[in-house]
Design a protein around this motif. Structure first.
Motif, PDB file in Angstrom:
ATOM      1  N   ILE A  57       0.838  -1.208   0.000  1.00  8.39           N
ATOM      2  CA  ILE A  57       0.000   0.000   0.000  1.00  8.39           C
ATOM      3  C   ILE A  57       0.869   1.252   0.000  1.00  8.39           C
ATOM      4  O   ILE A  57       0.623   2.210  -0.753  1.00  8.39           O
ATOM      5  CB  ILE A  57      -0.933  -0.003   1.227  1.00  8.39           C
ATOM      6  CG1 ILE A  57      -2.001  -1.100   1.092  1.00  8.39           C
ATOM      7  CG2 ILE A  57      -1.592   1.362   1.409  1.00  8.39           C
ATOM      8  CD1 ILE A  57      -2.805  -1.323   2.350  1.00  8.39           C
ATOM      9  N   THR A  58       1.895   1.263   0.837  1.00 10.00           N
ATOM     10  CA  THR A  58       2.754   2.445   0.972  1.00 10.00           C
ATOM     11  C   THR A  58       3.591   2.694  -0.279  1.00 10.00           C
ATOM     12  O   THR A  58       3.714   3.833  -0.744  1.00 10.00           O
ATOM     13  CB  THR A  58       3.679   2.280   2.194  1.00 10.00           C
ATOM     14  OG1 THR A  58       2.888   1.985   3.351  1.00 10.00           O
ATOM     15  CG2 THR A  58       4.460   3.554   2.445  1.00 10.00           C
ATOM     16  N   LEU A  59       4.151   1.631  -0.832  1.00 11.29           N
ATOM     17  CA  LEU A  59       5.002   1.776  -2.014  1.00 11.29           C
ATOM     18  C   LEU A  59       4.215   2.185  -3.248  1.00 11.29           C
ATOM     19  O   LEU A  59       4.666   3.013  -4.044  1.00 11.29           O
ATOM     20  CB  LEU A  59       5.728   0.457  -2.308  1.00 11.29           C
ATOM     21  CG  LEU A  59       7.041   0.164  -1.595  1.00 11.29           C
ATOM     22  CD1 LEU A  59       7.534  -1.222  -1.983  1.00 11.29           C
ATOM     23  CD2 LEU A  59       8.110   1.214  -1.902  1.00 11.29           C
ATOM     24  N   HIS A  60       3.049   1.601  -3.404  1.00 12.85           N
ATOM     25  CA  HIS A  60       2.317   1.753  -4.660  1.00 12.85           C
ATOM     26  C   HIS A  60       1.050   2.597  -4.535  1.00 12.85           C
ATOM     27  O   HIS A  60       0.219   2.607  -5.434  1.00 12.85           O
ATOM     28  CB  HIS A  60       1.992   0.359  -5.218  1.00 12.85           C
ATOM     29  CG  HIS A  60       3.210  -0.478  -5.416  1.00 12.85           C
ATOM     30  ND1 HIS A  60       3.311  -1.789  -5.017  1.00 12.85           N
ATOM     31  CD2 HIS A  60       4.418  -0.163  -5.968  1.00 12.85           C
ATOM     32  CE1 HIS A  60       4.523  -2.256  -5.316  1.00 12.85           C
ATOM     33  NE2 HIS A  60       5.208  -1.291  -5.890  1.00 12.85           N
ATOM     34  N   ARG A  61       0.943   3.301  -3.415  1.00 15.00           N
ATOM     35  CA  ARG A  61      -0.141   4.259  -3.190  1.00 15.00           C
ATOM     36  C   ARG A  61      -1.516   3.650  -3.428  1.00 15.00           C
ATOM     37  O   ARG A  61      -2.388   4.234  -4.065  1.00 15.00           O
ATOM     38  CB  ARG A  61       0.057   5.496  -4.084  1.00 15.00           C
ATOM     39  CG  ARG A  61       1.346   6.232  -3.788  1.00 15.00           C
ATOM     40  CD  ARG A  61       1.516   7.460  -4.653  1.00 15.00           C
ATOM     41  NE  ARG A  61       2.772   8.144  -4.364  1.00 15.00           N
ATOM     42  CZ  ARG A  61       3.193   9.236  -4.985  1.00 15.00           C
ATOM     43  NH1 ARG A  61       2.441   9.774  -5.944  1.00 15.00           N
ATOM     44  NH2 ARG A  61       4.347   9.791  -4.663  1.00 15.00           N
ATOM     45  N   ARG A  62      -1.691   2.458  -2.909  1.00 15.51           N
ATOM     46  CA  ARG A  62      -3.003   1.811  -3.008  1.00 15.51           C
ATOM     47  C   ARG A  62      -3.904   2.320  -1.890  1.00 15.51           C
ATOM     48  O   ARG A  62      -3.446   2.939  -0.924  1.00 15.51           O
ATOM     49  CB  ARG A  62      -2.860   0.285  -2.925  1.00 15.51           C
ATOM     50  CG  ARG A  62      -1.900  -0.290  -3.961  1.00 15.51           C
ATOM     51  CD  ARG A  62      -2.019  -1.794  -4.043  1.00 15.51           C
ATOM     52  NE  ARG A  62      -0.911  -2.401  -4.756  1.00 15.51           N
ATOM     53  CZ  ARG A  62      -0.778  -2.419  -6.068  1.00 15.51           C
ATOM     54  NH1 ARG A  62      -1.686  -1.824  -6.824  1.00 15.51           N
ATOM     55  NH2 ARG A  62       0.267  -3.002  -6.638  1.00 15.51           N
ATOM     56  N   SER A  63      -5.198   2.026  -1.987  1.00 17.85           N
ATOM     57  CA  SER A  63      -6.151   2.472  -0.974  1.00 17.85           C
ATOM     58  C   SER A  63      -5.914   1.752   0.355  1.00 17.85           C
ATOM     59  O   SER A  63      -5.681   0.534   0.388  1.00 17.85           O
ATOM     60  CB  SER A  63      -7.577   2.193  -1.461  1.00 17.85           C
ATOM     61  OG  SER A  63      -8.502   2.402  -0.417  1.00 17.85           O
ATOM     62  N   TRP A  64      -6.006   2.504   1.448  1.00 21.34           N
ATOM     63  CA  TRP A  64      -5.838   1.908   2.769  1.00 21.34           C
ATOM     64  C   TRP A  64      -7.012   1.019   3.149  1.00 21.34           C
ATOM     65  O   TRP A  64      -6.940   0.285   4.141  1.00 21.34           O
ATOM     66  CB  TRP A  64      -5.619   2.984   3.815  1.00 21.34           C
ATOM     67  CG  TRP A  64      -4.211   3.505   3.771  1.00 21.34           C
ATOM     68  CD1 TRP A  64      -3.772   4.628   3.138  1.00 21.34           C
ATOM     69  CD2 TRP A  64      -3.051   2.901   4.352  1.00 21.34           C
ATOM     70  NE1 TRP A  64      -2.403   4.768   3.286  1.00 21.34           N
ATOM     71  CE2 TRP A  64      -1.940   3.726   4.032  1.00 21.34           C
ATOM     72  CE3 TRP A  64      -2.839   1.756   5.126  1.00 21.34           C
ATOM     73  CZ2 TRP A  64      -0.641   3.434   4.453  1.00 21.34           C
ATOM     74  CZ3 TRP A  64      -1.552   1.452   5.543  1.00 21.34           C
ATOM     75  CH2 TRP A  64      -0.474   2.277   5.209  1.00 21.34           C
ATOM     76  N   THR A  65      -8.082   1.062   2.365  1.00 19.08           N
ATOM     77  CA  THR A  65      -9.182   0.131   2.633  1.00 19.08           C
ATOM     78  C   THR A  65      -8.733  -1.318   2.415  1.00 19.08           C
ATOM     79  O   THR A  65      -9.306  -2.244   2.999  1.00 19.08           O
ATOM     80  CB  THR A  65     -10.393   0.423   1.725  1.00 19.08           C
ATOM     81  OG1 THR A  65      -9.994   0.343   0.348  1.00 19.08           O
ATOM     82  CG2 THR A  65     -10.951   1.807   1.995  1.00 19.08           C
ATOM     83  N   THR A  66      -7.701  -1.493   1.598  1.00 18.04           N
ATOM     84  CA  THR A  66      -7.158  -2.840   1.397  1.00 18.04           C
ATOM     85  C   THR A  66      -6.664  -3.413   2.718  1.00 18.04           C
ATOM     86  O   THR A  66      -6.888  -4.586   3.021  1.00 18.04           O
ATOM     87  CB  THR A  66      -5.996  -2.809   0.384  1.00 18.04           C
ATOM     88  OG1 THR A  66      -6.462  -2.253  -0.844  1.00 18.04           O
ATOM     89  CG2 THR A  66      -5.442  -4.205   0.143  1.00 18.04           C
ATOM     90  N   ALA A  67      -5.985  -2.578   3.511  1.00 16.53           N
ATOM     91  CA  ALA A  67      -5.503  -3.040   4.821  1.00 16.53           C
ATOM     92  C   ALA A  67      -6.677  -3.397   5.726  1.00 16.53           C
ATOM     93  O   ALA A  67      -6.611  -4.386   6.471  1.00 16.53           O
ATOM     94  CB  ALA A  67      -4.641  -1.966   5.472  1.00 16.53           C
ATOM     95  N   GLY A  68      -7.739  -2.616   5.644  1.00  9.16           N
ATOM     96  CA  GLY A  68      -8.914  -2.887   6.464  1.00  9.16           C
ATOM     97  C   GLY A  68      -9.562  -4.216   6.136  1.00  9.16           C
ATOM     98  O   GLY A  68     -10.202  -4.837   6.998  1.00  9.16           O
ATOM     99  N   VAL A  69      -9.412  -4.654   4.885  1.00  8.77           N
ATOM    100  CA  VAL A  69      -9.959  -5.947   4.466  1.00  8.77           C
ATOM    101  C   VAL A  69      -8.955  -7.070   4.718  1.00  8.77           C
ATOM    102  O   VAL A  69      -9.293  -8.111   5.287  1.00  8.77           O
ATOM    103  CB  VAL A  69     -10.340  -5.910   2.973  1.00  8.77           C
ATOM    104  CG1 VAL A  69     -10.771  -7.298   2.489  1.00  8.77           C
ATOM    105  CG2 VAL A  69     -11.451  -4.902   2.726  1.00  8.77           C
ATOM    106  N   TYR A  70      -7.708  -6.873   4.312  1.00  4.57           N
ATOM    107  CA  TYR A  70      -6.711  -7.946   4.333  1.00  4.57           C
ATOM    108  C   TYR A  70      -6.216  -8.303   5.736  1.00  4.57           C
ATOM    109  O   TYR A  70      -6.096  -9.482   6.081  1.00  4.57           O
ATOM    110  CB  TYR A  70      -5.514  -7.578   3.454  1.00  4.57           C
ATOM    111  CG  TYR A  70      -5.670  -7.883   1.993  1.00  4.57           C
ATOM    112  CD1 TYR A  70      -6.923  -7.867   1.373  1.00  4.57           C
ATOM    113  CD2 TYR A  70      -4.570  -8.176   1.193  1.00  4.57           C
ATOM    114  CE1 TYR A  70      -7.067  -8.139   0.030  1.00  4.57           C
ATOM    115  CE2 TYR A  70      -4.697  -8.464  -0.157  1.00  4.57           C
ATOM    116  CZ  TYR A  70      -5.949  -8.438  -0.734  1.00  4.57           C
ATOM    117  OH  TYR A  70      -6.101  -8.716  -2.067  1.00  4.57           O
TER     118      TYR A  70
END
Length: 229
Positions: free
Chosen positions: A76-89
């Motif tokens: 997420i940090t490297l590739h500027r993905r949505s932090w909602t991914t962390a909330g799911v994963y």
């Protein structure tokens, strides 16, 4: 089924499978080779390396085969993905590892939940977790950033198998599996009191690995001619 649900299911099943492989092979090693800790570790490492490679191949197109909170956070940090991914994963990775630990216990007729009594709080073990996690993050994202993600399954499996031996901690390198392992008082277990220090060391390692990736593999920089040949 939405892509988010599929990805969450993939992370849950992959994390559960990983915990089952790590803990189950540890129990089998204890029973097959009593009194020989070196052989037990070899059996545990070999099964884990193979099992992890298979799980990465199976779930790569479903969830990206993270199975590890630090991998998700660095991605997420490297590739500027949505932090909602962390909330799911992250929750499904932890729940999956706990479920896999319970499954491994039951498959070997051990108590479904037995808190580990294996203390792993010594500082060399924590240093090992920093090293193991930094190396894992560097490996994964070096492959991603140089277009060699297809090598992740064998490379990550080989790295973890080797790290069982070159680190004194046997390379957990994963906060979710660290939590899962405390539910099994067997060869691969970790006492609950050692879990938070281990996770802290893993997060430090993840930060170091992230920094190394940013320096060595910046996006848009072509590989040297030798590396391309």
């Amino acid at each position: 089924m939405s892509n988010t649900i599929r990805a969450a299911a993939g992370e849950f099943l992959g994390s559960a499978g990983l915990a089952a492989v790590v803990i189950g092979s540890g129990i089998a090693a204890q029973r097959l080779s009593p009194g020989d800790v070196g052989l037990q570790l070899l059996e545990n490492a070999f099964a884990t390396a193979l099992g992890l490679a298979v799980l990465i191949v199976v779930f790569a197109t479903v969830s990206g085969s993270h199975f590890n909170p630090v991998v998700t956070l660095v991605d997420i940090t490297l590739h500027r993905r949505s932090w909602t991914t962390a909330g799911v994963y992250l929750p499904v990775q932890v729940i999956g590892c706990v479920a896999g630990a319970v499954l491994a216990n039951v498959m070997f007729a051990a108590p479904a939940i037995a808190w580990s009594t294996t203390d792993r709080s010594a500082w060399p073990l924590l240093l090992s977790e920093v090293v193991a996690t930094a190396g894992l993050v560097l490996l994964i994202f070096a492959l991603v950033r140089t277009g060699r993600s297809n090598l992740a399954a064998p490379a990550v499996g080989a790295y973890i198998g080797a790290a069982y031996f070159f680190t004194s901690s046997t390379s957990f390198a994963n906060p979710a599996i660290t939590i899962g392992r405390m539910f099994s008082d067997t060869f691969a277990g970790i006492a609950p009191a050692s879990v938070l220090p281990f996770i802290g060391a893993q997060l430090v390692g993840a930060a170091l690995g992230y920094s190394a990736v940013r320096v060595l593999f910046p996006v848009g920089v072509p590989a040297p001619a030798v590396a391309r040949s």
